[in-house]
Design an enzyme around this catalytic site. Sequence first.
Site, PDB file in Angstrom:
ATOM      1  N   GLU A 158      15.771 -18.409 -24.258  1.00  0.00           N
ATOM      2  CA  GLU A 158      17.181 -18.148 -24.583  1.00  0.00           C
ATOM      3  C   GLU A 158      17.386 -18.001 -26.098  1.00  0.00           C
ATOM      4  O   GLU A 158      18.305 -18.577 -26.688  1.00  0.00           O
ATOM      5  CB  GLU A 158      18.077 -19.248 -24.028  1.00  0.00           C
ATOM      6  N   GLU A 234      16.857 -18.310 -14.499  1.00  0.00           N
ATOM      7  CA  GLU A 234      17.474 -19.616 -14.282  1.00  0.00           C
ATOM      8  C   GLU A 234      18.749 -19.411 -13.462  1.00  0.00           C
ATOM      9  O   GLU A 234      19.799 -19.086 -14.019  1.00  0.00           O
ATOM     10  CB  GLU A 234      17.799 -20.321 -15.601  1.00  0.00           C
TER      11      GLU A 234
END
Length: 583
Positions: A158, A234
């Site tokens: 991320e 995710e």
Amino acid sequence: MSDFAIGESDFLLDGEPFRILSGALHYFRVHPDLWADRIDKARRMGLNTIETYVPWNAHSPRRGVFDTTGMLDLGRFLDEVAAAGLHAIVRPGPYICAEWDNGGLPAWLFQEPGVGVRRYEKQFLAAVEEYLGQVLAVVRPRQVDQGGPVLLVQVENEYGAFGNDQEYLEAVAAMIRETGITVPLVTVDQPVPEMLTAGGLDGVLRTGSFGSRSVERLRTLREHQPTGPLMCMEFWDGWFDHWGGPHHTTGVEEAARELDALLAQGASVNIYMFHGGTNFGLTSGADDKGVFRPTVTSYDYDAPLDEAGRPTAKYEAFREVLSRYSSTPVDASPPRAEAPAPRFTVALGEPVRLLADPACWGAETCHEVMPSLDDLQTRLALFRTEITVDGPALLSVGEVRDRVLVFLDGAPVGVLERERRDRALMLPHGRGRLELVVEDQGRVNYGPRIGEPKGLLGDLRLDAEPLTGWTAWAVDLDAVPNLWTSAPPASPAGVGPTAWRTSFPVGEPVDHFLRTDAWGKGIAWVNGFCLGRYWHRGPQHTLYVPGPVLRPGDNELVVLELETMVDPTATFAAGLSLGPVED
């Protein structure tokens, strides 16, 4: 051996379209003797892949060390995934977030003057290269094209939410390739245009992280990646908890509906989490988005398997959804039934007080100016000095990281907490022995405060005068279960941090659940294994004791109570108590 590649619109396994149905299972949050059980339950739910992060700081508590024993045996974990007939995804970071202490970055890294954080800086990159070389040496022979289970390896984590240093990302990707990783690489970011741009790399598959509005999020991902398979790396099916907050949950039907919508678009998925497990020891992280909020010990995450590995209603709902998208029949046989946990109480005894004799808790050092906890390489320390000021006096500090118990001549005066932004405390008088017990509650794991030092920072003053002449004891928490072999005879219970111990009988070593809501704040061990932190604030009011930690016959429980043990009794319950849920 198999070939795994990224096609025009699908993943390709030996040339055929392959949909990844993965679940997150962190080997470092589960006792290794329970890995096979959790992996088997993933297979029975309909998953074909297991994903895991790799925590750099757990493997390398000191530079030059790379520990792969016990709960850190990544090779054994991947081999057990393969033995179950499943594939694997490895996400080594170097930064992982994961609500893990410091986002997985080792504290020693930030003691190098001028070191960069997740950017193209030579000291940071040199350490990352050393780390990736070590961890990927474990992964390399276990890639799918070498007969192993690993399909994908992730670059960073991320990154678009943190920075925009493409040179850094390219350097990390190159390091991964140079170690001999030949399977496809991926990045992951929230499906926000600026994050996908900043965190992605040309030639590396972008994946998304989200838990709602699946169709919209996948559309955004496709706009930034015209070809290649769509994947949610995710799929958030729950959330984590902070001390003093609620236990977060998501509706079963809502989560199953979102998973169905995602898979109906033809996307691959990694369910985060399939099984959260536990932040054993002092491994839980913290948030600081204006307010410091440390994460609890449980990483239950409201996942399909609860913290103790028991199937929930979400497990059954997800299995039904996955059965409609799996290319192979889902095993309909139920997972192995768990043995019931025994319920009993046992008295704690033999208290050993920190303030009574700190020498047995850790090495004594002297300092003119108070050192940080990082300087002492500890998570808990006692600092002592003499003060000589007439009348009441104001104790003030630049910044508290993260909690301080204040004593004057052995009597408690108050608490300074980072969460409340405390900076000062009035002492009833200014003469006597001032003692400060300073606690690190977990390092921030997300955002710009990663890597910050711990302890009392800035000017430490009594009224307007600097406080100097400190004696410090860095508490060796690993040695607390052995205090009774080096400490003086047990002392009567009193104020301040106190270690207690007891023994309890076990017939069959099954999972136990230690209730902590009648205690204050502290840490517990069973047979030397650190279960983690507890706090009366909740929401969780049990510590999970994995069955493999126990042994038939007598077992030892040690509790370090930092505040006051009103009722020195240990109560074992029938199951988890994770606290009231949010409205």
